[in-house]
Design a protein around this motif. Structure first.
Motif, mmCIF file in Angstrom:
data_model
loop_
_atom_site.group_PDB
_atom_site.id
_atom_site.type_symbol
_atom_site.label_atom_id
_atom_site.label_comp_id
_atom_site.label_asym_id
_atom_site.label_seq_id
_atom_site.Cartn_x
_atom_site.Cartn_y
_atom_site.Cartn_z
ATOM 1 N N GLU A 275 0.837 -1.204 0.000
ATOM 2 C CA GLU A 275 0.000 0.000 0.000
ATOM 3 C C GLU A 275 0.874 1.257 0.000
ATOM 4 O O GLU A 275 0.571 2.244 -0.688
ATOM 5 C CB GLU A 275 -0.906 -0.021 1.223
ATOM 6 N N GLU A 276 1.965 1.232 0.784
ATOM 7 C CA GLU A 276 2.877 2.380 0.804
ATOM 8 C C GLU A 276 3.531 2.564 -0.560
ATOM 9 O O GLU A 276 3.678 3.697 -1.051
ATOM 10 C CB GLU A 276 3.935 2.172 1.884
ATOM 11 N N LEU A 277 3.940 1.463 -1.181
ATOM 12 C CA LEU A 277 4.567 1.566 -2.493
ATOM 13 C C LEU A 277 3.573 2.060 -3.543
ATOM 14 O O LEU A 277 3.943 2.830 -4.440
ATOM 15 C CB LEU A 277 5.142 0.207 -2.893
ATOM 16 N N ASP A 278 2.308 1.648 -3.440
ATOM 17 C CA ASP A 278 1.285 2.159 -4.357
ATOM 18 C C ASP A 278 1.105 3.664 -4.180
ATOM 19 O O ASP A 278 0.975 4.417 -5.157
ATOM 20 C CB ASP A 278 -0.043 1.447 -4.111
ATOM 21 N N GLY A 279 1.079 4.105 -2.912
ATOM 22 C CA GLY A 279 0.969 5.534 -2.648
ATOM 23 C C GLY A 279 2.155 6.304 -3.195
ATOM 24 O O GLY A 279 2.006 7.411 -3.750
ATOM 25 N N TYR A 280 3.347 5.718 -3.050
ATOM 26 C CA TYR A 280 4.563 6.336 -3.583
ATOM 27 C C TYR A 280 4.462 6.501 -5.099
ATOM 28 O O TYR A 280 4.790 7.558 -5.662
ATOM 29 C CB TYR A 280 5.763 5.475 -3.196
ATOM 30 N N ARG A 340 -1.472 16.888 8.049
ATOM 31 C CA ARG A 340 -1.950 15.537 7.739
ATOM 32 C C ARG A 340 -3.403 15.604 7.295
ATOM 33 O O ARG A 340 -4.252 16.132 8.011
ATOM 34 C CB ARG A 340 -1.809 14.619 8.954
ATOM 35 N N ILE A 341 -3.678 15.041 6.132
ATOM 36 C CA ILE A 341 -5.018 15.042 5.560
ATOM 37 C C ILE A 341 -5.564 13.617 5.592
ATOM 38 O O ILE A 341 -4.962 12.705 5.023
ATOM 39 C CB ILE A 341 -4.986 15.553 4.108
ATOM 40 N N PRO A 342 -6.687 13.389 6.239
ATOM 41 C CA PRO A 342 -7.266 12.041 6.261
ATOM 42 C C PRO A 342 -7.657 11.599 4.846
ATOM 43 O O PRO A 342 -8.249 12.373 4.083
ATOM 44 C CB PRO A 342 -8.508 12.191 7.148
ATOM 45 N N ILE A 343 -7.314 10.364 4.491
ATOM 46 C CA ILE A 343 -7.731 9.809 3.201
ATOM 47 C C ILE A 343 -8.299 8.414 3.442
ATOM 48 O O ILE A 343 -7.939 7.741 4.404
ATOM 49 C CB ILE A 343 -6.570 9.758 2.188
ATOM 50 N N ASN A 344 -9.165 8.016 2.549
ATOM 51 C CA ASN A 344 -9.791 6.697 2.666
ATOM 52 C C ASN A 344 -9.175 5.669 1.741
ATOM 53 O O ASN A 344 -9.265 4.466 1.987
ATOM 54 C CB ASN A 344 -11.297 6.807 2.364
ATOM 55 N N SER A 345 -8.552 6.140 0.664
ATOM 56 C CA SER A 345 -7.954 5.214 -0.297
ATOM 57 C C SER A 345 -6.750 5.873 -0.946
ATOM 58 O O SER A 345 -6.560 7.094 -0.868
ATOM 59 C CB SER A 345 -8.981 4.820 -1.365
ATOM 60 N N ILE A 346 -5.947 5.062 -1.622
ATOM 61 C CA ILE A 346 -4.771 5.581 -2.323
ATOM 62 C C ILE A 346 -5.190 6.606 -3.377
ATOM 63 O O ILE A 346 -4.520 7.622 -3.579
ATOM 64 C CB ILE A 346 -3.993 4.426 -2.988
ATOM 65 N N GLU A 347 -6.334 6.366 -4.026
ATOM 66 C CA GLU A 347 -6.783 7.268 -5.098
ATOM 67 C C GLU A 347 -7.065 8.679 -4.579
ATOM 68 O O GLU A 347 -7.013 9.650 -5.344
ATOM 69 C CB GLU A 347 -8.038 6.701 -5.764
ATOM 70 N N ASP A 348 -7.365 8.810 -3.277
ATOM 71 C CA ASP A 348 -7.642 10.134 -2.715
ATOM 72 C C ASP A 348 -6.437 11.069 -2.805
ATOM 73 O O ASP A 348 -6.584 12.289 -2.702
ATOM 74 C CB ASP A 348 -8.072 10.006 -1.257
#
Length: 382
Positions: A275-280, A340-348
């Protein structure tokens, strides 16, 4: 809020304010009471849960006080002795803990300076506090693997027996890890001798020691980097994925082919998630229109996954706070203050693309024409 998030909030407070704390009393009020109240969840103003200045006369010692006693199920379970922030903790500081430990029902004693917490019990002899802690929690660099053990002392999940049963293993694993960290930073002569005699048949003379000491240091660093590289290559999608890991997290990574991932120095416990790598990859895709993708480097730490320009800590693009139940995207303003901004998914993350591109352009001395800072209504300022 989970204990990891509560601990990180206290760690942030300590980093911001410890330079202005000069006394033991201020340390208690600023850091230790929030640790007891916010992190562990006890009511610090309820003497049925937390007793300040706890007194239990010991032999000829009358009127001595322990800074705090935590009560659970009507019994004193945890004793806490506080020293001033920035003062190094030494076992000599724990003389009152030793005495009180023997005459109360407490099985856990904590020695702290508000930033470092040393946890003791009686593994070596019943009702006698050990001379070495079974757990050391440092809020300047929180080891997330220890937080489940800390949670067992929290009010809502108190489990003393589980803590005691795990204490023996924790004690020696912690000590072994600290020894290994020390050897990787600066190998001692015994360590150099041990490894050298496994590969060199001659006598271990001073000349041989001088020859092999830098070789041992270099071999250990290369070994660690190779292990990290193997793990990250698997995470990035197989043996053909390129990963570069700096032996020293303060040094730039030499090969700039994307993607580049660097682990924090000394952080052998860091686990990079898919998940971290996807966000990266999303952050890199957003900003690679402004700079070559090779300049966008990820650096994983125990607490967050950072994305940097040119592998430079002074040029943070974003932080991915994914090691918790609620995910946050950390973005930076012109003063490099993180929000810090709350997000629900990587796409956010795409919703904040302009902010991320503007951050990169600031480092390049440019401006994003016609773009205004989006209102971050749900942002959590730090």
């Amino acid at each position: 809020m989970e204990i990891a998030e509560r601990a990180q909030a206290l760690a942030l407070k300590i980093r911001k304010h410890k330079a202005g704390i000069e006394t033991e009393e201020a340390t208690k009020n600023a850091f230790v009471m929030p640790f007891i109240g916010t992190v562990l969840g006890y009511d610090v103003f309820n003497p049925g849960e937390v007793i300040p200045e706890f007194t239990a006369d010991v032999g000829t010692k009358k009127g001595e006080k322990i800074d705090y006693a935590i009560v659970h199920d009507g019994q004193v379970q945890v004793l806490i002795e506080v020293k001033k922030i920035n003062d190094p903790l030494r076992i000599e500081h724990a003389s009152q803990l030793f005495r009180y430990f023997a005459v109360t029902n407490a099985r856990i004693a904590i020695l702290t300076n508000g930033e470092v917490y040393e946890f003791y019990t009686d593994l070596d002899a019943p009702n006698r506090m050990d001379s070495k802690p079974f757990l050391v929690l440092n809020f300047s660099d929180i080891d997330d693997t220890l937080l489940p053990e800390l949670a067992k002392l929290a009010k809502d999940s108190f489990n003393l027996e589980s803590v005691i049963s795990a204490a023996g293993e924790l004690k020696y694993i912690g000590q072994l890890k600290r020894v290994l960290v020390g050897q990787f930073k600066q190998p001692e002569d015994d360590w150099v001798r041990f490894l050298t005699t496994r590969v060199y048949d001659g006598s271990f003379t001073q000349r041989v020691r001088d020859q092999f000491a830098p070789l041992v240091d270099k071999a250990m660093r290369q070994f660690l980097n190779e292990q990290v590289n193997d793990r990250l290559k698997n995470a990035l999608g197989g043996p053909d994925a390129f990963v570069s890991v700096s032996a020293d997290a303060t040094e730039p990574v030499a090969d700039a082919s994307p993607p580049v991932v660097s682990l924090d120095s000394g952080s052998g416990d860091v686990q990079t998630t898919g998940e971290e790598l996807d966000g990266y990859r999303v952050v890199r895709a957003i900003v690679c229109g402004e700079v070559p993708a090779a300049r966008i480097v990820a650096r994983d730490t125990k607490t967050y996954f950072g994305v940097l320009l040119d592998d430079n800590n002074r040029k943070p693009i974003a932080r991915l706070w994914f090691n918790r139940a609620k995910k946050y995207l950390g973005v930076f303003d012109e003063n490099k203050v993180e929000t810090r901004i709350p997000i629900n998914s990587i796409e956010d993350i795409y919703a904040h693309a302009d902010h991320l591109r503007r951050t990169v352009l600031r480092y390049l001395g440019k401006e994003l024409a016609g773009a205004e800072t989006p209102a971050e209504a749900n942002a959590v300022p730090l």
